[in-house]
Write an enzyme that holds these catalytic residues in place. Structure first.
Site, PDB file in Angstrom:
ATOM      1  CE  LYS A   1      -1.915  -0.668   3.952  1.00 15.34           C
ATOM      2  NZ  LYS A   1      -1.567  -1.975   4.273  1.00 15.34           N
TER       3      LYS A   1
ATOM      4  NE  ARG B   1      -3.978  -0.636  10.473  1.00 18.48           N
ATOM      5  CZ  ARG B   1      -2.859  -0.298   9.836  1.00 18.48           C
ATOM      6  NH1 ARG B   1      -2.870   0.868   9.410  1.00 18.48           N
ATOM      7  NH2 ARG B   1      -1.857  -1.088   9.481  1.00 18.48           N
TER       8      ARG B   1
ATOM      9  NE  ARG C   1       7.064  -3.224   5.889  1.00 18.83           N
ATOM     10  CZ  ARG C   1       6.014  -3.035   5.841  1.00 18.83           C
ATOM     11  NH1 ARG C   1       5.294  -2.818   4.853  1.00 18.83           N
ATOM     12  NH2 ARG C   1       5.493  -2.752   6.995  1.00 18.83           N
TER      13      ARG C   1
ATOM     14  NE  ARG D   1       6.335  -0.587   9.809  1.00 19.00           N
ATOM     15  CZ  ARG D   1       5.447  -0.534   9.424  1.00 19.00           C
ATOM     16  NH1 ARG D   1       5.106   0.122   8.068  1.00 19.00           N
ATOM     17  NH2 ARG D   1       4.234  -0.816  10.043  1.00 19.00           N
TER      18      ARG D   1
ATOM     19  NE  ARG E   1       2.145  -4.650  11.209  1.00 19.62           N
ATOM     20  CZ  ARG E   1       3.013  -4.604  10.378  1.00 19.62           C
ATOM     21  NH1 ARG E   1       4.076  -5.096  10.588  1.00 19.62           N
ATOM     22  NH2 ARG E   1       2.600  -3.474   9.318  1.00 19.62           N
TER      23      ARG E   1
END
Ligand code: AMP
Length: 212
Positions: free
Chosen positions: A13, A88, A127, A159, A170
């Site tokens: 996204k 969300r 990532r 992260r 998550r």
């Protein structure tokens, strides 16, 4: 153009929203980025948000709704925007619908980026984000030499919430709280579903094709 990007963590996204926002010259509003910046700056919002973000949970709706409304009131959002990471929850979506209707700025579309779950977990583990300019990388394919950003030379960091134990939380938060928004926006005739597999360029072409 007023757009919402929807999709599970790791779907791409942020990458796609950033590129589309540059092309359309409208702001890319990432609530995750806003919260991370607040956390790094040590503001009251940042301190509160950090508690939830660290565990992969959601920051309370009232906090997020207030934050996004304030951001959407800024003059640069009057000509359009791309929301990434908000809404969300159904409560956030309903608050956004009400706010946009009251201000005469309805959404043009909601782009849902779909990626199989197995691939998402692998993507999040690999990532890395440049600590200086925010460019995102997959370590297996595009990491610069010595873990440095190809664009600016900054350090590539993982992260905090991309750690394996937080990713599982998550994902389940996404399934429970955010996935119902697909139906919410489909009912409104706003949903555009795009396959998020393949290269970044391929996904971008699919998105721009859907929005044409
Ligand atoms: P993201 O960068 O969009 O993956 O967001 C990172 C984290 O920030 C999320 O896991 C949440 O803890 C928090 N966050 C971002 N946006 C929201 C939102 N709209 N509602 C609640 N929490 C959020």
């Amino acid at each position: 153009m007023r757009l919402v990007m929807l999709g599970p963590p790791g779907a791409g996204k942020g990458t796609q929203a950033k590129r589309l926002a540059e092309r359309r010259r409208i702001p890319h509003i990432s609530t995750g980025d806003i919260l991370r910046a607040a956390a790094a700056a040590g503001t009251k919002l940042g301190k509160e948000a950090r508690r939830y973000m660290h565990d992969g949970g959601l920051v309370p709706d009232a906090v997020m709704i207030g934050l996004v409304q304030e951001r959407l009131r800024q003059p640069d959002a009057h000509g359009g925007f791309i929301l990434d990471g908000f809404p969300r929850t159904v409560a956030q979506a309903e608050a956004l619908d009400g706010f946009l209707a009251a201000n005469g700025m309805p959404l043009d579309a909601v782009v849902q980026i779909a990626v199989p779950r197995d691939e998402l977990v692998g993507r999040l583990a690999g990532r890395r984000t440049c600590g200086t300019c925010g460019t995102m990388y997959q370590v297996a394919v595009s990491q610069g030499p010595n873990g440095r950003c190809d664009a600016c030379g900054g350090p590539l960091l993982q992260r905090d919430d991309d750690r394996e134990e937080t990713v599982a939380r998550r994902m389940s938060v996404y399934e429970r709280e955010t996935a119902p928004l697909v139906g919410h926006y489909r009912d409104k005739g706003l949903l555009r579903e795009v396959k998020g597999t393949g290269s970044r360029d391929e996904v971008f072409q699919r998105i721009t094709g859907e929005l044409r």
